[in-house]
Design an enzyme around this catalytic site. Structure first.
Site, PDB file in Angstrom:
ATOM      1  N   LYS A  78      16.534  22.208 -10.256  1.00  0.00           N
ATOM      2  CA  LYS A  78      15.848  20.824 -10.895  1.00  0.00           C
ATOM      3  C   LYS A  78      16.840  19.822 -11.404  1.00  0.00           C
ATOM      4  O   LYS A  78      17.598  20.278 -12.136  1.00  0.00           O
ATOM      5  CB  LYS A  78      14.655  21.184 -11.804  1.00  0.00           C
ATOM      6  CG  LYS A  78      13.504  21.858 -10.811  1.00  0.00           C
ATOM      7  CD  LYS A  78      12.721  21.128  -9.984  1.00  0.00           C
ATOM      8  CE  LYS A  78      11.720  19.797 -10.581  1.00  0.00           C
ATOM      9  NZ  LYS A  78      10.803  20.381 -11.367  1.00  0.00           N
ATOM     10  N   GLU A 114      10.558   8.929 -16.501  1.00  0.00           N
ATOM     11  CA  GLU A 114       8.965   9.311 -17.065  1.00  0.00           C
ATOM     12  C   GLU A 114       8.534   8.938 -18.086  1.00  0.00           C
ATOM     13  O   GLU A 114       7.385   8.608 -18.574  1.00  0.00           O
ATOM     14  CB  GLU A 114       8.856  10.832 -16.805  1.00  0.00           C
ATOM     15  CG  GLU A 114       9.179  11.421 -15.253  1.00  0.00           C
ATOM     16  CD  GLU A 114       9.372  12.711 -15.148  1.00  0.00           C
ATOM     17  OE1 GLU A 114       8.162  13.357 -15.013  1.00  0.00           O
ATOM     18  OE2 GLU A 114      10.421  13.341 -15.340  1.00  0.00           O
ATOM     19  N   SER A 159      15.456  21.956 -15.531  1.00  0.00           N
ATOM     20  CA  SER A 159      14.344  22.695 -15.845  1.00  0.00           C
ATOM     21  C   SER A 159      14.874  23.904 -16.563  1.00  0.00           C
ATOM     22  O   SER A 159      16.026  24.258 -16.182  1.00  0.00           O
ATOM     23  CB  SER A 159      13.675  23.077 -14.595  1.00  0.00           C
ATOM     24  OG  SER A 159      12.826  23.973 -14.778  1.00  0.00           O
ATOM     25  N   HIS A 210       0.757  -1.272   0.157  1.00  0.00           N
ATOM     26  CA  HIS A 210      -0.076   0.079   0.055  1.00  0.00           C
ATOM     27  C   HIS A 210       0.860   1.185  -0.077  1.00  0.00           C
ATOM     28  O   HIS A 210       0.274   2.384   0.601  1.00  0.00           O
ATOM     29  CB  HIS A 210      -0.972   0.126   1.294  1.00  0.00           C
ATOM     30  CG  HIS A 210      -1.624  -1.183   1.341  1.00  0.00           C
ATOM     31  ND1 HIS A 210      -2.882  -1.497   0.837  1.00  0.00           N
ATOM     32  CD2 HIS A 210      -1.340  -2.193   2.035  1.00  0.00           C
ATOM     33  CE1 HIS A 210      -3.274  -2.524   1.194  1.00  0.00           C
ATOM     34  NE2 HIS A 210      -2.452  -3.276   2.086  1.00  0.00           N
TER      35      HIS A 210
END
Ligand code: ARG
Length: 470
Positions: free
Chosen positions: A290, A297, A284, A163
């Site tokens: 970043k 992704e 970024s 979970h």
């Protein structure tokens, strides 16, 4: 020599007197994508011509002329100098028309005892077979990379989750080896998909078989097929082998996507488990601090199109009456896309794995924080004869008390334990992370020695697969 009738230059133009509508010509054409099958188409035609001559259906002189012409065309396509023509619709007609231009009548005999329907099915199967081989190789490379990383991180502990809540401590190697197990099944699926694809449709003709004394077995042997398709209607209309590849690829992409999701989570400040190498992350354009896990992704994102391609192939097939229908031309772009997508995702993940660095201290601390040893403490009581349900309740109450008091198990004295249950003795204080890991000493468990054994078994399986001839 029969020429196409006036008004149409198409190889199928005999019964036509009008030109195809320009938009229809574009709509109908597949050359922009099926040109990718040129090598398979030429290989299939060479085998077909060889068989026609061996059976006395064409002369050996015609065969030699055809084969030399096809090889010259292959060289042109390889070199990028071949002029593909939209008005010649697809790869089969482009090559055949070019052959006829080049060698004349002998070329006009090549399509004897053959239809584009069994031809395209043959080309697609040859392509699928090669793709399965490339995918199996890439899967094996990725499995080796997972095992290497597991070896490097053999002593790294981490929290195991259910979970997405910290559940019990595990070894990072155990976690990584779970992915190897998934990819081993993927390898098996692609091996099976290859075997089902490796059957020769040629000889089925348009749908019913052909009227010449052909030798299908000889063609199958020449092209490396394991056998010939048994039913001519099925031979020209079957695209199950395409669906097999989509299905196996979709599941493999689901596996890659699940791993990608973990990389993304673990690279966050919140988890802080891993650092991505500069080569496998991007920045970024506005936020200078970043470092984004784009590779993971994109892998996660690309799983969507591969799953979509599976649904497309199934949907394309489900309404088709026997036998061949032009719908099947729509099998190719999605098939190529799925093969390309899976291969690049496998390769980029293989490259990324060894560049990842783990914060071993932080993972170890997380492995026993949040009462992750609670099961071990309940098991301790159960092993002293306390019914497991009672042990569970007593330890649950102890956790609740610790939470109220802002304490952890490590802060508890023997007296605290004994207050929770009278069966606790001083050896409860010896339960720690390493003891919890070592205790899961069952086949498939996370005990370090079991994980090492499992890794050795996985390596042996991989080595056996790689050395075994297909
Ligand atoms: N381009 C077609 C395909 O991809 C080849 C077969 C066409 N056959 C036909 N009779 N129109 O399926």
């Amino acid at each position: 020599m029969t020429q196409p009738s006036e008004g149409s230059s198409k190889l199928w133009g005999g019964r036509f007197s009008g030109e195809t509508d320009a938009l229809v010509e574009m709509f109908n054409a597949s050359i922009d994508f099926d040109r990718r099958l040129y090598a398979e188409d030429i290989e299939g035609s060479i085998a077909h011509a060889g068989m026609l001559a061996a059976q006395g259906i064409i002369s050996t002189a015609d065969r030699d002329t055809v084969i030399a012409g096809l090889e010259a065309i292959r060289a042109e396509i390889d070199a990028g100098t071949f002029a593909f023509r939209l008005d010649r619709e697809d790869i089969h007609l482009n090559i055949e028309a070019a052959l006829i231009e080049r060698v004349g009548d002998a070329g006009r005999r090549l399509h004897t005892a053959r239809s584009r329907n069994d031809q395209v099915a043959t080309d697609t199967r040859l392509h699928t077979r090669a793709a399965c081989d490339a995918i199996v190789e890439a899967l094996r490379a990725l499995r080796a990379a997972f095992l290497d990383l597991a070896e490097r991180e053999a002593a790294t502990a981490m929290p195991g989750y259910t979970h997405l809540q910290r559940a019990q401590p595990i070894l990072l190697a155990h976690h990584l080896q779970a992915y190897e197990a998934m990819l081993a099944r993927d390898t098996e699926r692609f091996t099976q998909a290859r075997a089902r694809a490796n059957v020769l449709p040629l000889g089925a003709g348009a749908l019913a078989g052909v009227t010449y004394p052909i030798d299908r077995e000889a063609v199958a042997r020449a092209l490396g097929f394991d056998g010939v398709a048994e039913n001519s209607l099925d031979a020209v209309s079957d695209r199950d082998f395409v669906v097999d590849v989509h299905a196996a690829a979709a599941l493999a992409m689901v596996h890659l996507s699940r791993f990608a999701e973990e990389v993304i989570l673990w690279a966050t400040a919140e988890f802080g488990f891993l650092r991505l190498d500069d080569r496998y992350s991007t920045g970024s354009s506005i936020m200078p601090q970043k470092k984004n896990p784009d590779v993971a992704e994109l892998t996660r994102g690309k799983s969507a199109r591969v799953i979509g391609n599976l649904v497309q192939a199934l949907t394309m097939l489900k309404g088709q009456p026997l036998a061949y229908n032009k719908d099947n031309q729509e099998d190719k772009e999605s098939l190529f896309d799925t093969i390309d997508t899976l291969l690049v995702c496998l390769r980029v993940t293989t490259g990324m794995l060894p560049t990842m660095t783990f914060d071993r201290e932080r993972m170890r601390a997380a492995a026993f924080a949040n009462f992750a040893l609670a099961t071990d403490i309940a098991d301790y009581l159960a092993k002293k004869g306390v019914p497991f349900r009672d042990a569970h309740e007593a330890v649950g109450a102890l956790v609740a008390r610790c939470e109220r008091e802002g304490r952890t198990f490590e802060d508890l004295s023997l007296e605290d334990y004994q207050l929770a249950h009278s069966s606790f003795e001083s050896d409860v204080l010896a339960i720690d992370l390493d003891a919890a890991l070592a205790a899961r000493d069952v086949p498939g468990g996370t005990a370090p020695k079991r994980v090492t054994e499992a890794r050795a078994a996985a390596r042996a399986r991989l080595a056996a697969e790689t050395s075994r001839p297909r």
